[in-house]
Design a protein around this motif. Structure first.
Motif, PDB file in Angstrom:
ATOM      1  N   VAL A 105      32.762  22.542   7.243  1.00  0.00           N
ATOM      2  CA  VAL A 105      33.163  23.821   7.826  1.00  0.00           C
ATOM      3  C   VAL A 105      34.558  23.690   8.422  1.00  0.00           C
ATOM      4  N   LEU A 106      35.474  24.557   8.003  1.00  0.00           N
ATOM      5  CA  LEU A 106      36.819  24.632   8.591  1.00  0.00           C
ATOM      6  C   LEU A 106      36.830  25.817   9.548  1.00  0.00           C
ATOM      7  N   VAL A 107      37.316  25.604  10.786  1.00  0.00           N
ATOM      8  CA  VAL A 107      37.262  26.659  11.793  1.00  0.00           C
ATOM      9  C   VAL A 107      38.619  26.896  12.440  1.00  0.00           C
ATOM     10  N   ARG A 108      38.776  28.130  12.940  1.00  0.00           N
ATOM     11  CA  ARG A 108      39.881  28.457  13.842  1.00  0.00           C
ATOM     12  C   ARG A 108      39.315  28.438  15.257  1.00  0.00           C
ATOM     13  N   VAL A 109      39.954  27.706  16.138  1.00  0.00           N
ATOM     14  CA  VAL A 109      39.477  27.580  17.511  1.00  0.00           C
ATOM     15  C   VAL A 109      40.187  28.608  18.384  1.00  0.00           C
ATOM     16  N   ASP A 110      39.420  29.469  19.047  1.00  0.00           N
ATOM     17  CA  ASP A 110      39.990  30.445  19.980  1.00  0.00           C
ATOM     18  C   ASP A 110      40.197  29.838  21.361  1.00  0.00           C
ATOM     19  N   TYR A 111      39.156  29.150  21.839  1.00  0.00           N
ATOM     20  CA  TYR A 111      39.175  28.572  23.188  1.00  0.00           C
ATOM     21  C   TYR A 111      38.495  27.207  23.177  1.00  0.00           C
ATOM     22  N   SER A 112      38.994  26.337  24.054  1.00  0.00           N
ATOM     23  CA  SER A 112      38.307  25.096  24.384  1.00  0.00           C
ATOM     24  C   SER A 112      38.128  25.102  25.905  1.00  0.00           C
ATOM     25  N   THR A 113      37.790  23.965  26.467  1.00  0.00           N
ATOM     26  CA  THR A 113      37.589  23.885  27.915  1.00  0.00           C
ATOM     27  C   THR A 113      37.773  22.451  28.366  1.00  0.00           C
ATOM     28  N   LEU A 114      38.041  22.269  29.643  1.00  0.00           N
ATOM     29  CA  LEU A 114      38.198  20.936  30.208  1.00  0.00           C
ATOM     30  C   LEU A 114      36.916  20.503  30.899  1.00  0.00           C
ATOM     31  N   ASN A 115      36.247  19.519  30.333  1.00  0.00           N
ATOM     32  CA  ASN A 115      35.111  18.884  30.968  1.00  0.00           C
ATOM     33  C   ASN A 115      35.562  17.566  31.597  1.00  0.00           C
ATOM     34  N   TYR A 116      34.687  16.979  32.398  1.00  0.00           N
ATOM     35  CA  TYR A 116      35.017  15.712  33.065  1.00  0.00           C
ATOM     36  C   TYR A 116      35.389  14.640  32.043  1.00  0.00           C
ATOM     37  N   LYS A 117      34.650  14.586  30.949  1.00  0.00           N
ATOM     38  CA  LYS A 117      34.942  13.587  29.919  1.00  0.00           C
ATOM     39  C   LYS A 117      36.312  13.833  29.286  1.00  0.00           C
ATOM     40  N   ASP A 118      36.668  15.115  29.095  1.00  0.00           N
ATOM     41  CA  ASP A 118      38.012  15.434  28.604  1.00  0.00           C
ATOM     42  C   ASP A 118      39.064  14.938  29.578  1.00  0.00           C
ATOM     43  N   GLY A 119      38.812  15.137  30.884  1.00  0.00           N
ATOM     44  CA  GLY A 119      39.752  14.678  31.897  1.00  0.00           C
ATOM     45  C   GLY A 119      39.950  13.177  31.844  1.00  0.00           C
ATOM     46  N   LEU A 120      38.858  12.440  31.683  1.00  0.00           N
ATOM     47  CA  LEU A 120      38.956  10.978  31.568  1.00  0.00           C
ATOM     48  C   LEU A 120      39.803  10.574  30.366  1.00  0.00           C
ATOM     49  N   ALA A 121      39.586  11.264  29.235  1.00  0.00           N
ATOM     50  CA  ALA A 121      40.306  10.917  28.009  1.00  0.00           C
ATOM     51  C   ALA A 121      41.791  11.275  28.098  1.00  0.00           C
ATOM     52  N   ILE A 122      42.082  12.503  28.546  1.00  0.00           N
ATOM     53  CA  ILE A 122      43.463  12.987  28.526  1.00  0.00           C
ATOM     54  C   ILE A 122      44.333  12.242  29.531  1.00  0.00           C
TER      55      ILE A 122
END
Length: 328
Positions: A31-48
């Motif tokens: 499946v190929l998708v267009r992303v409208d929105y994402s969000t910042l979770n704690y795990k995203d914060g650790l990674a970024i």
């Protein structure tokens, strides 16, 4: 070509930057998708912020969550134009994630966007809110009802965070008397607006405590871990249940078996990353039914993709409350 938030680690060091990305670079998927929105979770914060070794493969596109529209599909359950929600499944860790204008995914990972939500609202919920709903489902599965909790309170720790904020809103709407534990005294009005009856200082729970303490809670949603979780278990009344889903204070659990063998307390572990599709669908159905849209809106801070790195640093510094929605 499209924009994505790419994390890189080389001999020269770590970097997190918005880069131009070619569709040919996307991983395999049906499946190929267009992303409208994402969000910042704690795990995203650790990674970024490169605070913990979350990312397993380099370079990596950040973002464990996303919502948008299917562009192309060879998966039987998905067709062009369908609206989807994605949570977890190792994205942003082992496979390119959804802080990106395009993504290629496995159709078996996707949940149909409930008609009650826009893609923006779905990402205001994100993995944090979906995890909060999994916690509520676990409490219910272990016998918690408003009637069974009569005369006792339900505790939510880490209450100004994403999981905590949604958990407070959900539990209050379902008829429970909710106590919100936080280290941010200035956020008392925010938590009471979400439905908390009372707000307590997290310091009451965060230091070492006795193995068994006064029975206070009919149930607990804990996103904190460590001494907070140990004290919450020690204070849960006979037959109560504690749903553990986070480690903001720490991954340790300095407790004894006393609450479990003397008070028949249940400790339910909550995993959102690899939860089966049926459980995900149920959680999203219940979110559509039980989460007040006005309360959800009060949790949201929206930022463009260009500010995601900045907000990740704020998240890790404890400067964020509620949910950060990233407009892609």
């Amino acid at each position: 070509m499209f924009k994505s938030l790419q994390l890189s680690k080389t001999d020269a060091g770590f970097s997190a930057a918005i880069v131009d990305t070619d569709e040919s670079q996307l991983p395999a998927g049906d499946v190929l998708v267009r992303v409208d929105y994402s969000t910042l979770n704690y795990k995203d914060g650790l990674a970024i912020t490169n605070t913990a070794p979350v990312v397993r493969n380099w370079p990596m596109v950040a973002g464990i969550d996303g919502a948008g529209t299917v562009l192309e599909s060879i998966h039987a359950a998905w067709k062009t134009g369908d609206k989807f929600v994605h949570n977890g499944w190792g994205l942003g860790e082992t496979r390119w994630g959804l802080m990106s204008e395009r993504a290629r995914l496995q159709g078996d990972w996707l949940v149909k966007l409930p008609p009650a939500f826009t893609t923006r609202q779905a990402m205001a919920i994100g993995t944090a809110g979906y995890t909060a709903m999994l916690c509520v489902l676990a409490l219910e599965q272990h016998g918690l009802t408003p009637a069974s909790a009569a005369g006792a309170e339900v505790l939510v720790t880490g209450a100004t965070g994403g999981v905590g904020s949604v958990a407070v809103a959900l539990l209050s709407k379902l008829g429970y008397t909710v106590v919100a534990a936080t280290g941010k005294a200035s956020e008392e009005s925010y938590l009471k607006q979400l439905g908390a009856t009372r707000v307590m200082d997290r310091a009451e729970l965060s230091a070492p405590g006795k193995p068994l303490q006064k029975e206070r809670w009919a149930a607990v949603v804990d996103a904190v871990g460590s001494h907070t979780l140990a004290n919450a278990c020690a204070q849960t009344r006979y037959g109560g249940v504690v749903a553990a889903c986070g480690l903001a204070q720490g991954a340790d659990f300095p407790a004894t078996v006393m609450p479990f063998i003397l008070r028949s307390v249940t400790l339910a572990g909550i995993d959102s990353v690899m939860a089966p599709l049926a459980k995900r669908q149920l959680a999203w159905e219940r979110l559509a039914a039980d989460l007040d849209p006005e309360k959800l809106e009060s949790m949201i801070e929206e930022v463009p993709l260009a500010r995601a790195v900045e907000k990740a640093a704020d998240l890790m510094a404890g400067k964020v409350r509620g949910r950060v929605v990233v407009k892609i």
